[in-house]
Structure formats: C-alpha cells, structure tokens
Design a protein around this motif. Structure first.
Motif, PDB file in Angstrom:
ATOM      1  N   ARG A 208       0.821  -1.205   0.000  1.00  0.00           N
ATOM      2  CA  ARG A 208       0.000   0.000   0.000  1.00  0.00           C
ATOM      3  C   ARG A 208       0.857   1.258   0.000  1.00  0.00           C
ATOM      4  N   GLU A 209       1.899   1.248   0.800  1.00  0.00           N
ATOM      5  CA  GLU A 209       2.790   2.403   0.876  1.00  0.00           C
ATOM      6  C   GLU A 209       3.521   2.634  -0.442  1.00  0.00           C
ATOM      7  N   SER A 210       3.974   1.561  -1.072  1.00  0.00           N
ATOM      8  CA  SER A 210       4.683   1.693  -2.353  1.00  0.00           C
ATOM      9  C   SER A 210       3.772   2.300  -3.411  1.00  0.00           C
ATOM     10  N   PHE A 211       2.528   1.849  -3.461  1.00  0.00           N
ATOM     11  CA  PHE A 211       1.607   2.358  -4.469  1.00  0.00           C
ATOM     12  C   PHE A 211       1.263   3.822  -4.215  1.00  0.00           C
ATOM     13  N   SER A 212       1.195   4.201  -2.961  1.00  0.00           N
ATOM     14  CA  SER A 212       0.846   5.594  -2.633  1.00  0.00           C
ATOM     15  C   SER A 212       1.878   6.580  -3.152  1.00  0.00           C
ATOM     16  N   LYS A 213       3.104   6.102  -3.375  1.00  0.00           N
ATOM     17  CA  LYS A 213       4.181   6.981  -3.831  1.00  0.00           C
ATOM     18  C   LYS A 213       4.272   7.085  -5.359  1.00  0.00           C
ATOM     19  N   LEU A 214       3.515   6.261  -6.057  1.00  0.00           N
ATOM     20  CA  LEU A 214       3.556   6.292  -7.519  1.00  0.00           C
ATOM     21  C   LEU A 214       2.762   7.477  -8.053  1.00  0.00           C
ATOM     22  N   LYS A 215       3.245   8.042  -9.166  1.00  0.00           N
ATOM     23  CA  LYS A 215       2.524   9.151  -9.790  1.00  0.00           C
ATOM     24  C   LYS A 215       1.251   8.622 -10.457  1.00  0.00           C
ATOM     25  N   LYS A 216       0.183   9.367 -10.261  1.00  0.00           N
ATOM     26  CA  LYS A 216      -1.125   8.911 -10.748  1.00  0.00           C
ATOM     27  C   LYS A 216      -1.756   9.957 -11.648  1.00  0.00           C
ATOM     28  N   GLN A 217      -2.351   9.471 -12.720  1.00  0.00           N
ATOM     29  CA  GLN A 217      -3.197  10.321 -13.546  1.00  0.00           C
ATOM     30  C   GLN A 217      -4.636  10.162 -13.059  1.00  0.00           C
ATOM     31  N   THR A 218      -5.431  11.193 -13.250  1.00  0.00           N
ATOM     32  CA  THR A 218      -6.845  11.073 -12.911  1.00  0.00           C
ATOM     33  C   THR A 218      -7.648  11.002 -14.195  1.00  0.00           C
ATOM     34  N   TRP A 219      -8.382   9.921 -14.347  1.00  0.00           N
ATOM     35  CA  TRP A 219      -9.275   9.748 -15.488  1.00  0.00           C
ATOM     36  C   TRP A 219     -10.718   9.953 -15.034  1.00  0.00           C
ATOM     37  N   TYR A 220     -11.564  10.306 -15.986  1.00  0.00           N
ATOM     38  CA  TYR A 220     -12.975  10.536 -15.675  1.00  0.00           C
ATOM     39  C   TYR A 220     -13.864   9.873 -16.725  1.00  0.00           C
ATOM     40  N   GLN A 221     -15.085   9.608 -16.324  1.00  0.00           N
ATOM     41  CA  GLN A 221     -16.130   9.284 -17.286  1.00  0.00           C
ATOM     42  C   GLN A 221     -17.435   9.882 -16.762  1.00  0.00           C
ATOM     43  N   THR A 222     -18.348  10.127 -17.661  1.00  0.00           N
ATOM     44  CA  THR A 222     -19.678  10.596 -17.294  1.00  0.00           C
ATOM     45  C   THR A 222     -20.681   9.529 -17.701  1.00  0.00           C
ATOM     46  N   THR A 223     -21.484   9.078 -16.744  1.00  0.00           N
ATOM     47  CA  THR A 223     -22.461   8.026 -17.013  1.00  0.00           C
ATOM     48  C   THR A 223     -23.617   8.591 -17.841  1.00  0.00           C
ATOM     49  N   PRO A 224     -24.406   7.718 -18.471  1.00  0.00           N
ATOM     50  CA  PRO A 224     -25.583   8.197 -19.203  1.00  0.00           C
ATOM     51  C   PRO A 224     -26.540   9.010 -18.333  1.00  0.00           C
ATOM     52  N   GLY A 225     -26.515   8.754 -17.020  1.00  0.00           N
ATOM     53  CA  GLY A 225     -27.365   9.516 -16.103  1.00  0.00           C
ATOM     54  C   GLY A 225     -26.751  10.822 -15.633  1.00  0.00           C
ATOM     55  N   GLY A 226     -25.532  11.134 -16.105  1.00  0.00           N
ATOM     56  CA  GLY A 226     -24.914  12.415 -15.792  1.00  0.00           C
ATOM     57  C   GLY A 226     -23.987  12.422 -14.591  1.00  0.00           C
ATOM     58  N   LEU A 227     -23.652  11.254 -14.026  1.00  0.00           N
ATOM     59  CA  LEU A 227     -22.727  11.204 -12.893  1.00  0.00           C
ATOM     60  C   LEU A 227     -21.287  11.242 -13.395  1.00  0.00           C
ATOM     61  N   LYS A 228     -20.472  12.046 -12.752  1.00  0.00           N
ATOM     62  CA  LYS A 228     -19.053  12.114 -13.092  1.00  0.00           C
ATOM     63  C   LYS A 228     -18.295  11.151 -12.188  1.00  0.00           C
TER      64      LYS A 228
ATOM     65  N   ARG B 217     -19.599   4.661  -8.534  1.00  0.00           N
ATOM     66  CA  ARG B 217     -20.607   5.671  -8.205  1.00  0.00           C
ATOM     67  C   ARG B 217     -20.928   5.573  -6.714  1.00  0.00           C
ATOM     68  N   ALA B 218     -21.114   6.718  -6.074  1.00  0.00           N
ATOM     69  CA  ALA B 218     -21.387   6.808  -4.630  1.00  0.00           C
ATOM     70  C   ALA B 218     -20.194   6.389  -3.785  1.00  0.00           C
ATOM     71  N   ALA B 219     -18.979   6.522  -4.326  1.00  0.00           N
ATOM     72  CA  ALA B 219     -17.775   6.157  -3.575  1.00  0.00           C
ATOM     73  C   ALA B 219     -16.637   7.119  -3.908  1.00  0.00           C
ATOM     74  N   GLY B 220     -15.785   7.357  -2.932  1.00  0.00           N
ATOM     75  CA  GLY B 220     -14.603   8.181  -3.150  1.00  0.00           C
ATOM     76  C   GLY B 220     -14.918   9.530  -3.764  1.00  0.00           C
ATOM     77  N   ALA B 221     -14.185   9.874  -4.832  1.00  0.00           N
ATOM     78  CA  ALA B 221     -14.367  11.163  -5.494  1.00  0.00           C
ATOM     79  C   ALA B 221     -15.441  11.139  -6.572  1.00  0.00           C
ATOM     80  N   SER B 222     -16.058   9.984  -6.808  1.00  0.00           N
ATOM     81  CA  SER B 222     -17.113   9.884  -7.821  1.00  0.00           C
ATOM     82  C   SER B 222     -18.445  10.407  -7.285  1.00  0.00           C
ATOM     83  N   GLN B 223     -19.277  10.870  -8.186  1.00  0.00           N
ATOM     84  CA  GLN B 223     -20.595  11.362  -7.807  1.00  0.00           C
ATOM     85  C   GLN B 223     -21.576  10.199  -7.621  1.00  0.00           C
ATOM     86  N   GLY B 224     -22.729  10.529  -7.080  1.00  0.00           N
ATOM     87  CA  GLY B 224     -23.782   9.539  -6.882  1.00  0.00           C
ATOM     88  C   GLY B 224     -24.061   9.302  -5.414  1.00  0.00           C
TER      89      GLY B 224
END
Length: 310
Positions: A57-77, A126-133
């Motif tokens: 867990r610690e090793s992964f936390s140090k890796l550089k991350k890109q943030t990807w997004y999608q928008t659901t048909p219902g409009g949730l990001k 959806r309904a978790a973390g930084a995602s909407q819902g």
C-alpha cells in the motif's frame, strides 16, 4: 354481523399497521444498504504497519497517478486513478473496490499488478470516493460503468490486453461485468470473495447483523431498490452473469469468510462457462486472502495470467 364487521376492521387495522411498520423498516434498511453514508458495520480501522500488505500500500501511494474521468448516461461524473507500468506495455489491470470502499483502499492490489508489469486503472464506483452519486450499485449498476472504463483504456492506449480484478463487492462487480458484451481486448477476470447475488448476501447479513430473517424484509428493501436505484436484489446476480461468460476466470475465497460465506464461491465457480481456476485460502477471513501471504497471492495471480493474458 356487527361482531363480524368489528373483527374485519380489527384485522384490517392490524394488517395496515404491519404494512406501515414493514415499509418503514424497509426504508431504514434501504438507507443502510444503498445510500452513501458511513457504514458502522464496516471496519474502517487504518491498516497497521505490521500488516503484510502495508508495504504494498505504501509503495503504491508513492507512484505518480493520472486522474481519469467518465460521465455516465445519467450524468454522474466518475473518477479513477491510472498508473502506467514502469515499462511500456499494452497490458492493463482494471481493479474494482468493495462495499464502502474506494480506489485508495485498493492500493495494495494496484501495487501487486504494478509489480507484475501492468498499467493499473482503479475507479471510484458511483457513490464512492471522489465519484458522484448517492446510491451504491452492488456491482449491478457499476458493471456498465466498467465496460465504459475498459473502452476508455482502449481509446487512450490503443491496442490493449485488459484483465479485470475485484475484491468483495468488487469481485461481484467483476463477475457481473463478465456477462456483458465486451471487446476482445478483455482477456481474463480475477475475483476475490464476491457474492453470488445481492439478495442472498443481504439476506445473510440481515441474519448476521440484525438477527432478522431475509423474508419479507429484504424483499421489501429489494422492491424499494427497484424503484429508487433501478434494480432488484434478485436481478443483481453474479451467477446469472457468469452463465454468459466464456473468458477465463480465477476465483479466490477465504476458507474462514463469514461476511460473504465461502460456500458462495462454489456456485459462482460452477456457473461460469469459460476456463476457470479456484483457490480457497486456508485460514483467510473476508477480503484477507492477500494479507495472509502477499507473495503467494501474487504468485498465484501471476501464474494464472501467464496462461491467459498472453
């Protein structure tokens, strides 16, 4: 006649009161089961440094991350982390988290696949973390989101070999996704301790957490879910989706799992139509198979992928 009428009124009144009580209880448990909020019955204690998975867990936390997004048909990001492999590759692992989880809680698995040479994509459902819902999908509404994540990997990375992995609700999400129409780029699935269907899991938890029978309460909650969330607990089935899957699937389950009973994995394993392997991890409780021995777990996963993700 008057006595008979009084009896009918009395019975109707009792029935009416019971209906109101059951509906109120159904609404309460729907909120507990599906509405985004802290869940007291889920252990949220931070991982101890002594945990065998902590270094991952610690090793992964140090890796550089890109943030990807999608928008659901219902409009949730929806939000996801993408971590490219250390060496350029066309192989990507898409990872699904569990109930009341998020992408951060899947860091040790992200690190495992990173060490195996994969690009890693970990969405917040959806309904978790930084995602909407606001409503949890138990894998059923999420399965189509994961189809879109898979397609996004192909759109951004071009020629790709994709595997999907998930733990607990994420394991069920993986199995449910396997029954969808998927591009040929998807080579295999790995699920860890996913349930057979949402009704059986919630009925089991009603007994374990509240000492209540599944019927009629879970049936009422399921009906509320159909209206509020668009799915019933009966249709949200890993088994039914696995009947449509012909791709390789690796099933992992702890022998001491008392949250998603170990017996469920045998129904899931029997249902899939593709090549399959099963590993019951001795002594492991729910979602603890990796922590039992990360090196063995990683080796088992690597051996499976060497066969099917070529």
């Amino acid at each position: 006649m008057r006595t008979g009428k009084k009896v009918c009124i009395w019975i109707a009144s009792i029935v009416g009161v019971l209906v109101v009580i059951l509906f109120a209880a159904g609404m309460y448990f729907f909120h507990v089961a599906e509405v985004r909020a802290p869940k007291s019955f889920i252990n949220s204690t931070p991982m101890a440094k002594s945990n065998p998975a902590y270094a991952y867990r610690e090793s992964f936390s140090k890796l550089k991350k890109q943030t990807w997004y999608q928008t659901t048909p219902g409009g949730l990001k929806l939000d996801a982390w993408y971590v490219p492999a250390a060496k350029t590759t066309n192989k990507t692992a898409v990872i699904a988290h569990g109930f009341d989880g998020n992408k951060e809680k899947m860091a040790e698995y992200g690190e495992m696949f990173h060490r195996l040479g994969y690009n890693v994509l970990i969405p917040d459902d959806r309904a978790a973390g930084a995602s909407q819902g606001n409503l949890i999908g138990y894998g059923w509404t999420d399965r189509k989101d994961y189809v879109r994540w898979i397609n996004q990997v192909i759109q951004k990375n071009g020629d790709s070999n994709i595997i999907m992995f998930g733990v607990s609700m994420g394991g069920a999400t993986t199995m449910m996704t396997s029954g969808e129409k998927l591009p040929s780029n998807v080579k295999a699935f790995i699920e860890d301790c996913g349930y057979d269907n949402v009704y059986n899991e919630t009925a089991y938890q009603a007994g374990e957490l509240y000492n209540l029978p599944g019927f009629p309460l879970v049936n009422i909650v399921s009906a509320i879910s159909k209206v509020r969330a668009g799915y019933s607990y009966f249709e949200a089935s890993s088994v039914k989706q696995l009947h449509k899957n012909k791709r390789p699937m690796f099933f992992i389950h702890g022998a001491k799992d008392d949250f998603v009973p170990t017996k469920m994995v045998y129904k899931n394993y029997a249902a899939t139509k593709g090549p399959k392997e099963l590993w019951i991890v001795k002594g492991a409780k729910h979602a603890k198979s990796f922590e039992t021995n990360p090196a063995v777990y990683q080796a088992k996963v690597a051996t499976f992928l060497a066969k099917y993700d070529k």
